[in-house]
Design a protein around this motif. Structure first.
Motif, mmCIF file in Angstrom:
data_model
loop_
_atom_site.group_PDB
_atom_site.id
_atom_site.type_symbol
_atom_site.label_atom_id
_atom_site.label_comp_id
_atom_site.label_asym_id
_atom_site.label_seq_id
_atom_site.Cartn_x
_atom_site.Cartn_y
_atom_site.Cartn_z
ATOM 1 N N ASP A 26 -47.332 2.320 -60.042
ATOM 2 C CA ASP A 26 -45.964 2.413 -59.542
ATOM 3 C C ASP A 26 -46.016 2.213 -58.028
ATOM 4 O O ASP A 26 -47.038 2.467 -57.395
ATOM 5 C CB ASP A 26 -45.377 3.790 -59.877
ATOM 6 C CG ASP A 26 -43.871 3.837 -59.739
ATOM 7 O OD1 ASP A 26 -43.253 2.768 -59.546
ATOM 8 O OD2 ASP A 26 -43.309 4.942 -59.826
ATOM 9 N N VAL A 27 -44.920 1.763 -57.437
ATOM 10 C CA VAL A 27 -44.904 1.534 -55.991
ATOM 11 C C VAL A 27 -44.907 2.857 -55.233
ATOM 12 O O VAL A 27 -44.396 3.863 -55.712
ATOM 13 C CB VAL A 27 -43.696 0.675 -55.550
ATOM 14 C CG1 VAL A 27 -43.781 -0.715 -56.125
ATOM 15 C CG2 VAL A 27 -42.395 1.333 -55.902
ATOM 16 N N VAL A 28 -45.513 2.826 -54.054
ATOM 17 C CA VAL A 28 -45.573 4.007 -53.190
ATOM 18 C C VAL A 28 -44.403 3.929 -52.219
ATOM 19 O O VAL A 28 -44.194 2.907 -51.563
ATOM 20 C CB VAL A 28 -46.903 4.043 -52.408
ATOM 21 C CG1 VAL A 28 -46.989 5.291 -51.561
ATOM 22 C CG2 VAL A 28 -48.087 3.977 -53.360
ATOM 23 N N SER A 29 -43.649 5.016 -52.125
ATOM 24 C CA SER A 29 -42.489 5.070 -51.233
ATOM 25 C C SER A 29 -42.732 6.065 -50.108
ATOM 26 O O SER A 29 -43.403 7.078 -50.288
ATOM 27 C CB SER A 29 -41.245 5.502 -52.012
ATOM 28 O OG SER A 29 -40.968 4.573 -53.018
ATOM 29 N N ALA A 30 -42.137 5.785 -48.962
ATOM 30 C CA ALA A 30 -42.267 6.650 -47.798
ATOM 31 C C ALA A 30 -41.203 7.746 -47.814
ATOM 32 O O ALA A 30 -40.093 7.543 -48.295
ATOM 33 C CB ALA A 30 -42.133 5.827 -46.526
ATOM 34 N N LEU A 42 -48.598 18.720 -51.137
ATOM 35 C CA LEU A 42 -49.625 17.762 -50.737
ATOM 36 C C LEU A 42 -48.978 16.431 -50.373
ATOM 37 O O LEU A 42 -48.190 15.880 -51.151
ATOM 38 C CB LEU A 42 -50.625 17.569 -51.876
ATOM 39 C CG LEU A 42 -51.790 16.626 -51.624
ATOM 40 C CD1 LEU A 42 -52.648 17.129 -50.480
ATOM 41 C CD2 LEU A 42 -52.621 16.484 -52.885
ATOM 42 N N TYR A 43 -49.310 15.939 -49.184
ATOM 43 C CA TYR A 43 -48.803 14.666 -48.687
ATOM 44 C C TYR A 43 -49.986 13.775 -48.320
ATOM 45 O O TYR A 43 -51.071 14.272 -48.010
ATOM 46 C CB TYR A 43 -47.941 14.861 -47.435
ATOM 47 C CG TYR A 43 -46.728 15.714 -47.649
ATOM 48 C CD1 TYR A 43 -45.543 15.165 -48.093
ATOM 49 C CD2 TYR A 43 -46.773 17.078 -47.395
ATOM 50 C CE1 TYR A 43 -44.414 15.950 -48.291
ATOM 51 C CE2 TYR A 43 -45.661 17.876 -47.592
ATOM 52 C CZ TYR A 43 -44.485 17.305 -48.042
ATOM 53 O OH TYR A 43 -43.381 18.092 -48.232
ATOM 54 N N PHE A 44 -49.752 12.484 -48.309
ATOM 55 C CA PHE A 44 -50.758 11.539 -47.849
ATOM 56 C C PHE A 44 -50.168 10.690 -46.729
ATOM 57 O O PHE A 44 -49.001 10.299 -46.787
ATOM 58 C CB PHE A 44 -51.207 10.603 -48.978
ATOM 59 C CG PHE A 44 -52.033 11.287 -50.026
ATOM 60 C CD1 PHE A 44 -53.357 11.617 -49.785
ATOM 61 C CD2 PHE A 44 -51.492 11.592 -51.263
ATOM 62 C CE1 PHE A 44 -54.124 12.244 -50.753
ATOM 63 C CE2 PHE A 44 -52.249 12.218 -52.240
ATOM 64 C CZ PHE A 44 -53.575 12.550 -51.981
ATOM 65 N N ALA A 45 -50.993 10.409 -45.716
ATOM 66 C CA ALA A 45 -50.656 9.446 -44.674
ATOM 67 C C ALA A 45 -51.400 8.170 -45.041
ATOM 68 O O ALA A 45 -52.619 8.097 -44.922
ATOM 69 C CB ALA A 45 -51.083 9.958 -43.305
ATOM 70 N N LEU A 46 -50.661 7.191 -45.530
ATOM 71 C CA LEU A 46 -51.264 5.966 -46.052
ATOM 72 C C LEU A 46 -51.001 4.783 -45.121
ATOM 73 O O LEU A 46 -50.021 4.775 -44.379
ATOM 74 C CB LEU A 46 -50.690 5.665 -47.442
ATOM 75 C CG LEU A 46 -50.937 6.728 -48.504
ATOM 76 C CD1 LEU A 46 -50.221 6.357 -49.793
ATOM 77 C CD2 LEU A 46 -52.415 6.928 -48.743
ATOM 78 N N LYS A 52 -44.537 0.211 -50.650
ATOM 79 C CA LYS A 52 -43.915 -0.612 -51.694
ATOM 80 C C LYS A 52 -44.951 -1.418 -52.477
ATOM 81 O O LYS A 52 -44.678 -2.498 -52.977
ATOM 82 C CB LYS A 52 -42.861 -1.559 -51.099
ATOM 83 C CG LYS A 52 -41.803 -0.863 -50.282
ATOM 84 C CD LYS A 52 -40.922 0.000 -51.126
ATOM 85 C CE LYS A 52 -39.820 0.599 -50.279
ATOM 86 N NZ LYS A 52 -39.102 1.642 -50.936
ATOM 87 N N HIS A 53 -46.164 -0.883 -52.568
ATOM 88 C CA HIS A 53 -47.290 -1.538 -53.223
ATOM 89 C C HIS A 53 -47.687 -0.706 -54.446
ATOM 90 O O HIS A 53 -47.856 0.500 -54.331
ATOM 91 C CB HIS A 53 -48.437 -1.619 -52.209
ATOM 92 C CG HIS A 53 -49.780 -1.918 -52.764
ATOM 93 N ND1 HIS A 53 -50.105 -3.134 -53.281
ATOM 94 C CD2 HIS A 53 -50.892 -1.151 -52.867
ATOM 95 C CE1 HIS A 53 -51.373 -3.106 -53.682
ATOM 96 N NE2 HIS A 53 -51.856 -1.909 -53.433
ATOM 97 N N PRO A 54 -47.827 -1.322 -55.624
ATOM 98 C CA PRO A 54 -48.258 -0.547 -56.803
ATOM 99 C C PRO A 54 -49.666 0.011 -56.602
ATOM 100 O O PRO A 54 -50.563 -0.700 -56.159
ATOM 101 C CB PRO A 54 -48.239 -1.570 -57.939
ATOM 102 C CG PRO A 54 -47.436 -2.707 -57.449
ATOM 103 C CD PRO A 54 -47.559 -2.708 -55.954
#
Length: 68
Positions: A26-30, A42-46, A52-54
């Motif tokens: 699934d796409v990653v949203s901010a 839990l959060y990630f700094a990507l 918007k990338h699966p």
């Protein structure tokens, strides 16, 4: 409370996402910059390239290792 915008000031080439909203393939949203980070969540700094990338299986596995 700490806002997402504060974290992004120190990490301008990243975005923040909530781990609960991440699913394989699934796409990653901010998270919005004005949102406050919640204690115990839990959060990630990507990297911005992931926005918007699966998520691929190997990426999810690497994040799971970092989270543990």
């Amino acid at each position: 409370m700490v806002k997402v915008s504060y974290v992004l000031q120190r990490n301008p080439m990243r975005f923040i996402c909530n781990s609960d909203e991440m699913d394989f393939d699934d796409v990653v949203s901010a998270i919005e910059e004005e949102e406050e980070l919640q204690p115990g969540q839990l959060y990630f700094a990507l990297p911005l390239a992931w926005l918007k990338h699966p998520l691929q299986a190997q990426e999810m596995a690497a994040l799971a290792v970092k989270a543990s």
